[in-house]
Scaffold this motif. Structure first.
Motif, PDB file in Angstrom:
ATOM      1  N   PRO A 246     -21.943  13.399  -0.999  1.00  0.00           N
ATOM      2  CA  PRO A 246     -21.821  14.135   0.787  1.00  0.00           C
ATOM      3  C   PRO A 246     -21.642  15.615   0.266  1.00  0.00           C
ATOM      4  CG  PRO A 246     -19.306  13.226  -0.026  1.00  0.00           C
ATOM      5  CD  PRO A 246     -20.236  13.087  -1.401  1.00  0.00           C
TER       6      PRO A 246
ATOM      7  N   HIS B  96     -21.994  11.749   7.038  1.00  0.00           N
ATOM      8  CA  HIS B  96     -21.183  11.449   6.219  1.00  0.00           C
ATOM      9  C   HIS B  96     -19.722  10.789   5.521  1.00  0.00           C
ATOM     10  CE1 HIS B  96     -23.934  12.111   1.983  1.00  0.00           C
ATOM     11  NE2 HIS B  96     -23.403  11.217   1.759  1.00  0.00           N
TER      12      HIS B  96
ATOM     13  N   ALA C  72     -25.309   9.762   5.934  1.00  0.00           N
ATOM     14  CA  ALA C  72     -24.543   9.575   4.407  1.00  0.00           C
ATOM     15  C   ALA C  72     -26.642   8.995   3.769  1.00  0.00           C
ATOM     16  CB  ALA C  72     -24.134   7.547   4.184  1.00  0.00           C
TER      17      ALA C  72
END
Length: 253
Positions: free
Chosen positions: A170, A161, A135
């Protein structure tokens, strides 16, 4: 009267997180880089360090037979702070410290959120052979230059992600992976459908994926089939690989 900035404290490398049965011989190191904020000169919260410890223990257990050492980095400041990029500098310092402590062993930078950006940015360090960015917080390109990717050449790179991440976009991590893949075929990206920034909803699968990548990258073990396929596949397939439910369980059979 303006607020006087506090002097920067030194970064610190936390004590190695060990699993039962670990030996003293270290053959590779996973450096965990916590999340943080875009701008802050305050000292990092101890909670950001503590939040990494369960994940660190999981990695240590997975690599107990490989000589894996896992450390969590204590940053100087909790913020990225524009061009100062303090966490990336701290990550490079930590890689130096690993070499001082353990000698010429390979290092995998493992970062979450802001730490994911730091891991990607610091990948050019000579000891770093692989990067796992979870992430990652990445900036929108405005008038400035895009986030660099040339330092990723020659490294194994995995980005993970959640598709429902509301803190870090993302699509920005996909775009970075797409640019990186052009010069470094050993780049892949997994999408965790319906998961958010903390990647809690599918935690067991994410941990299993991370452990498989870290062990495969540091100790020349075979990757699980989905990881090998993602690394080999051209864009967009290898950069939008879905993380299948039960990934960790499938590795135990």
């Amino acid at each position: 009267m303006g607020q006087r900035a506090l002097p920067l404290s030194d970064p610190r490398l936390g004590r190695a997180v060990q699993a039962a049965g670990a030996t003293d011989e270290v053959s590779g190191v996973a450096l965990l880089l916590p999340d943080g904020r875009a701008d802050s000169h305050r000292r990092p919260s101890t909670l950001s360090y503590a939040a990494q410890l369960p994940f660190a223990r999981s990695l240590a257990r997975a690599g107990v037979g490989d000589g894996l050492a896992v450390h969590v980095l204590h940053y100087r400041r909790r913020g990225w702070n524009a061009d100062d990029a303090h966490p990336a500098e701290d990550a490079a310092w930590a890689a130096d410290e690993v070499q001082r402590r353990y000698g010429d062993v390979p290092v995998c930078l493992v970062g979450h959120g802001m730490g994911g950006r730091a891991a990607l940015r610091a990948a050019g360090h000579g000891a770093v052979t692989s990067v796992l960015a979870m992430a990652p917080w990445l900036p929108e390109r405005a008038a400035g230059e895009p986030e660099p990717v040339k330092q990723l050449v020659g490294r194994r790179v995995l980005i993970v992600h959640g598709t429902n991440d509301e803190r870090t976009d993302p699509e920005l991590s996909y775009r970075l992976a797409e640019r990186a893949k052009k010069s470094n075929r050993d780049t892949c990206r997994f999408e965790v459908h319906s998961d958010g920034h903390a990647l809690r909803q599918h935690r067991s699968e994410v941990v299993a994926l991370a452990a498989d990548f870290v062990r495969g990258s540091l100790f020349a073990r075979s990757y699980a089939r989905p990881v090998a396929d993602a690394l080999a596949a051209p864009p967009p397939l290898g950069l939008r690989m879905p993380l299948a439910a039960g990934f960790g369980r499938s590795l135990r059979h």
